[in-house]
Design a protein around this motif. Structure first.
Motif, PDB file in Angstrom:
ATOM      1  N   ASP A  43     -18.001  29.033  61.535  1.00  0.00           N
ATOM      2  CA  ASP A  43     -17.818  29.881  62.617  1.00  0.00           C
ATOM      3  C   ASP A  43     -17.583  31.180  62.067  1.00  0.00           C
ATOM      4  N   ASP A  99     -15.914  33.932  63.161  1.00  0.00           N
ATOM      5  CA  ASP A  99     -14.740  34.290  63.569  1.00  0.00           C
ATOM      6  C   ASP A  99     -13.735  33.785  62.592  1.00  0.00           C
ATOM      7  N   ARG A 107     -16.706  22.982  61.333  1.00  0.00           N
ATOM      8  CA  ARG A 107     -16.499  24.315  62.277  1.00  0.00           C
ATOM      9  C   ARG A 107     -15.871  25.462  61.856  1.00  0.00           C
TER      10      ARG A 107
END
Length: 127
Positions: free
Chosen positions: A37, A39, A33
């Motif tokens: 990701d 962000d 993740r």
């Protein structure tokens, strides 16, 4: 095991809240993740809240990989929230391994204390 991740870009903070049993597979999914990701930033500090974790079943190999954590910036702080004795043993082992890599990591009994420690570091960078 359920894992909730909140990436707060303005605060430069990743908060992970875990519950139930924590295993190698959970950490592998979490690592993926972070790597995918958009962000996420390795420069962000992290708070890992383990107050609802009941069992830690993590192999030495995976614990070593997380301690070395190549995707976290050396200047990022890592706070672990934990108060259960059964979980604390594994947490303190992880902290000792992380400090071999000069990681800035500490353990706190509650989220507020962990967040205050993270915020103090961010104030230093802003000054």
């Amino acid at each position: 095991m359920p894992i909730q991740v909140n990436i707060d870009k303005p605060q430069r903070l990743v908060t992970t809240r875990c519950s139930g049993e924590l295993s190698d597979d959970d950490l592998a999914a979490l690592q993926e993740r972070f790597e995918t990701d958009p962000d996420f930033s390795p420069k962000f500090s992290r708070i890992c809240d383990l107050t609802k974790v009941t069992v830690v079943d993590i192999s030495d190999d995976v614990l070593n990989q997380w301690a070395a954590d190549p995707i976290i910036d050396a200047n990022a702080r890592h706070a672990v929230v934990c108060s259960k004795p059964a979980v604390m043993t594994s947490v303190l082992d992880f902290v000792a391994r992380s400090r071999r890599y000069s990681r800035d990591i500490s353990v706190f009994p509650n989220y507020d204390q962990a967040k205050n420690w993270i915020d103090k570091r961010e104030e230093t960078f802003e000054a």
